[in-house]
Design a protein around this motif. Structure first.
Motif, PDB file in Angstrom:
ATOM      1  N   PHE A 163      41.805 -85.404  47.704  1.00  0.00           N
ATOM      2  CA  PHE A 163      41.698 -86.497  46.738  1.00  0.00           C
ATOM      3  C   PHE A 163      41.161 -85.964  45.406  1.00  0.00           C
ATOM      4  N   TYR A 164      41.613 -86.600  44.320  1.00  0.00           N
ATOM      5  CA  TYR A 164      41.188 -86.177  42.992  1.00  0.00           C
ATOM      6  C   TYR A 164      41.393 -87.325  42.006  1.00  0.00           C
ATOM      7  N   ASP A 165      40.783 -87.182  40.831  1.00  0.00           N
ATOM      8  CA  ASP A 165      40.944 -88.172  39.771  1.00  0.00           C
ATOM      9  C   ASP A 165      42.112 -87.737  38.899  1.00  0.00           C
ATOM     10  N   ALA A 166      43.223 -88.456  38.982  1.00  0.00           N
ATOM     11  CA  ALA A 166      44.443 -88.090  38.242  1.00  0.00           C
ATOM     12  C   ALA A 166      44.269 -88.250  36.737  1.00  0.00           C
ATOM     13  N   ASN A 167      43.232 -88.946  36.295  1.00  0.00           N
ATOM     14  CA  ASN A 167      42.975 -89.075  34.856  1.00  0.00           C
ATOM     15  C   ASN A 167      42.330 -87.823  34.278  1.00  0.00           C
ATOM     16  N   VAL A 168      41.845 -86.959  35.156  1.00  0.00           N
ATOM     17  CA  VAL A 168      41.126 -85.773  34.702  1.00  0.00           C
ATOM     18  C   VAL A 168      41.899 -84.493  34.988  1.00  0.00           C
ATOM     19  N   ASN A 238      42.678 -96.015  52.139  1.00  0.00           N
ATOM     20  CA  ASN A 238      42.620 -97.445  52.436  1.00  0.00           C
ATOM     21  C   ASN A 238      41.219 -98.026  52.295  1.00  0.00           C
ATOM     22  N   SER A 239      40.243 -97.172  52.009  1.00  0.00           N
ATOM     23  CA  SER A 239      38.865 -97.672  51.958  1.00  0.00           C
ATOM     24  C   SER A 239      38.123 -97.112  50.750  1.00  0.00           C
ATOM     25  N   GLN A 240      37.179 -96.187  50.982  1.00  0.00           N
ATOM     26  CA  GLN A 240      36.282 -95.749  49.911  1.00  0.00           C
ATOM     27  C   GLN A 240      36.992 -95.059  48.754  1.00  0.00           C
ATOM     28  N   LEU A 241      38.128 -94.404  48.993  1.00  0.00           N
ATOM     29  CA  LEU A 241      38.823 -93.667  47.931  1.00  0.00           C
ATOM     30  C   LEU A 241      40.112 -94.352  47.500  1.00  0.00           C
ATOM     31  N   LYS A 242      40.176 -95.642  47.706  1.00  0.00           N
ATOM     32  CA  LYS A 242      41.332 -96.415  47.244  1.00  0.00           C
ATOM     33  C   LYS A 242      41.418 -96.293  45.716  1.00  0.00           C
ATOM     34  N   GLY A 243      42.591 -95.993  45.212  1.00  0.00           N
ATOM     35  CA  GLY A 243      42.780 -95.866  43.771  1.00  0.00           C
ATOM     36  C   GLY A 243      42.764 -94.436  43.277  1.00  0.00           C
ATOM     37  N   PHE A 244      42.265 -93.506  44.087  1.00  0.00           N
ATOM     38  CA  PHE A 244      42.311 -92.097  43.713  1.00  0.00           C
ATOM     39  C   PHE A 244      43.647 -91.493  44.148  1.00  0.00           C
ATOM     40  N   ALA A 245      44.091 -90.488  43.432  1.00  0.00           N
ATOM     41  CA  ALA A 245      45.316 -89.777  43.801  1.00  0.00           C
ATOM     42  C   ALA A 245      45.002 -88.812  44.943  1.00  0.00           C
ATOM     43  N   SER A 246      46.024 -88.481  45.708  1.00  0.00           N
ATOM     44  CA  SER A 246      45.812 -87.550  46.822  1.00  0.00           C
ATOM     45  C   SER A 246      47.109 -86.846  47.177  1.00  0.00           C
ATOM     46  N   VAL A 247      46.961 -85.684  47.770  1.00  0.00           N
ATOM     47  CA  VAL A 247      48.088 -84.926  48.332  1.00  0.00           C
ATOM     48  C   VAL A 247      47.646 -84.424  49.703  1.00  0.00           C
ATOM     49  N   PRO A 248      48.582 -84.280  50.644  1.00  0.00           N
ATOM     50  CA  PRO A 248      48.207 -83.719  51.948  1.00  0.00           C
ATOM     51  C   PRO A 248      47.591 -82.337  51.790  1.00  0.00           C
ATOM     52  N   PHE A 249      46.529 -82.091  52.533  1.00  0.00           N
ATOM     53  CA  PHE A 249      45.896 -80.782  52.499  1.00  0.00           C
ATOM     54  C   PHE A 249      46.624 -79.873  53.479  1.00  0.00           C
ATOM     55  N   PRO A 250      47.347 -78.854  52.982  1.00  0.00           N
ATOM     56  CA  PRO A 250      48.240 -78.072  53.854  1.00  0.00           C
ATOM     57  C   PRO A 250      47.535 -77.075  54.759  1.00  0.00           C
ATOM     58  N   TYR A 251      46.231 -76.926  54.628  1.00  0.00           N
ATOM     59  CA  TYR A 251      45.530 -75.891  55.391  1.00  0.00           C
ATOM     60  C   TYR A 251      44.537 -76.486  56.393  1.00  0.00           C
ATOM     61  N   GLN A 252      44.648 -77.790  56.626  1.00  0.00           N
ATOM     62  CA  GLN A 252      43.701 -78.455  57.521  1.00  0.00           C
ATOM     63  C   GLN A 252      43.750 -77.825  58.908  1.00  0.00           C
ATOM     64  N   ALA A 253      42.602 -77.499  59.456  1.00  0.00           N
ATOM     65  CA  ALA A 253      42.542 -76.839  60.761  1.00  0.00           C
ATOM     66  C   ALA A 253      42.747 -77.822  61.898  1.00  0.00           C
ATOM     67  N   GLU A 254      42.216 -79.031  61.800  1.00  0.00           N
ATOM     68  CA  GLU A 254      42.365 -80.012  62.864  1.00  0.00           C
ATOM     69  C   GLU A 254      42.235 -81.424  62.319  1.00  0.00           C
ATOM     70  N   ASN A 255      42.859 -82.365  63.014  1.00  0.00           N
ATOM     71  CA  ASN A 255      42.816 -83.752  62.601  1.00  0.00           C
ATOM     72  C   ASN A 255      41.535 -84.421  63.082  1.00  0.00           C
ATOM     73  N   LEU A 256      41.221 -85.548  62.475  1.00  0.00           N
ATOM     74  CA  LEU A 256      40.062 -86.326  62.876  1.00  0.00           C
ATOM     75  C   LEU A 256      40.515 -87.463  63.774  1.00  0.00           C
ATOM     76  N   SER A 257      39.959 -87.521  64.976  1.00  0.00           N
ATOM     77  CA  SER A 257      40.225 -88.613  65.911  1.00  0.00           C
ATOM     78  C   SER A 257      39.027 -89.546  65.937  1.00  0.00           C
ATOM     79  N   MET A 258      39.311 -90.847  65.942  1.00  0.00           N
ATOM     80  CA  MET A 258      38.228 -91.826  65.985  1.00  0.00           C
ATOM     81  C   MET A 258      38.256 -92.541  67.335  1.00  0.00           C
ATOM     82  N   TYR A 259      37.121 -92.547  68.021  1.00  0.00           N
ATOM     83  CA  TYR A 259      37.014 -93.128  69.356  1.00  0.00           C
ATOM     84  C   TYR A 259      36.103 -94.346  69.334  1.00  0.00           C
TER      85      TYR A 259
END
Length: 293
Positions: A163-168, A238-259
């Protein structure tokens, strides 16, 4: 055996009792013989073509009927009517899963029950003791304790995005962009690069963290107006960073699972089961993925 005794009291007949119980007359007689030994009383005596209870049998029956009704009530699954229910749930959840899931969950439940109170506390790292001691009715966490008395169900999975600020600034597009960038991250993620082989970019990200905050809600104010990058769960759009630009991070080691985690003692509780199902349905309604495509 006690149930057989009460049937004999009702029918005043060994034969009729056997027919009602769908067992043989000898089985009824055998049970009656054991009861006579226990109570030291004949219990029933012949009277014409049937049998008549003794005073002791009548006394035992009067004491036994309410006891058997209580036992039957204990062994019958409790009836749960949401429209009449007054429910209070204490849920442990950090701000990411709290803001993503629980507002819609509260709205869903509160419109179906007579009264609903939802108390949310920070989950931090969940402990088995907090569920065993009844501190929480449910925990929402990416970390599931390895304990046989803690039940779990995965609600959703989120890959990582940058995530990043596309205005900057512009989006990072090369390995060099990621290695040379400055980052904001979370305190509890310090040094956690995933498992297995670690890509050099992931190591560079960890080394180039310039700001660490204690919770997800602290990311937005630092991202806004800066050239910082935040590599966090994609669903934060969908929550805290709504409105910020984002791109998939291509080097992510593992996904986050929520239980969702709960104690075994609540597994068959009617109200608890219903509330867990409402959380699952809320997850589906929001379109949160159970698997990463």
């Amino acid at each position: 055996m006690l149930h057989t005794f009460l049937i004999i009291m009702e029918t005043n007949s060994i034969t009729a009792s056997a027919n009602q119980l769908n067992i043989t007359q000898s089985a009824v007689s055998h049970s009656l013989d054991k009861l006579r030994e226990i109570f030291q009383d004949p219990l029933f005596i012949r009277s014409g073509r049937g049998i008549t209870p003794t005073p002791r049998a009548t006394e035992v029956a009067n004491e036994l009927r309410p006891l058997l009704k209580q036992i039957e009530a204990l062994t019958t699954p409790s009836h749960f009517n949401p429209a009449e229910a007054e429910l209070k749930w204490v849920v442990a959840a950090n701000d990411f899963q709290r803001d993503l899931l629980l507002p819609a969950f509260y709205q869903r439940v509160s419109t179906q029950v007579a009264d609903f109170s939802l108390h949310i506390e920070p989950s931090e790292i969940p402990t088995v003791e907090s569920l065993r001691d009844g501190d929480f009715d449910l925990i929402l966490s990416p970390m599931a304790p390895d304990a046989p008395d803690v039940m779990q169900k995965r609600l959703f999975v989120s890959g990582g995005s940058c995530f990043y600020d596309a205005n900057v600034r512009e989006a990072p597009s090369s390995e060099a962009d990621y290695k040379n960038a400055r980052y904001i991250s979370l305190t509890f993620m310090a040094g956690k690069n995933g498992k297995g082989d670690i890509h050099p970019v992931v190591t560079a990200v960890d080394h180039n963290v310039k700001v660490r905050v204690s919770n997800f809600a602290g990311l937005a104010e630092f991202l806004k107006g800066s050239d910082l990058l935040a590599v966090v769960p994609s669903l934060m759009k969908n929550s805290q960073l709504k409105g910020f630009a984002s791109v998939p991070f291509p080097y992510q080691a593992e996904n986050l699972s929520m239980y969702m985690l709960w104690h075994q003692r609540n597994q068959l509780d009617a109200a608890h089961t219903w509330l867990r199902q409402q959380l699952i349905e809320t997850n589906k309604l929001l379109g949160l993925p159970e698997m990463v495509s």
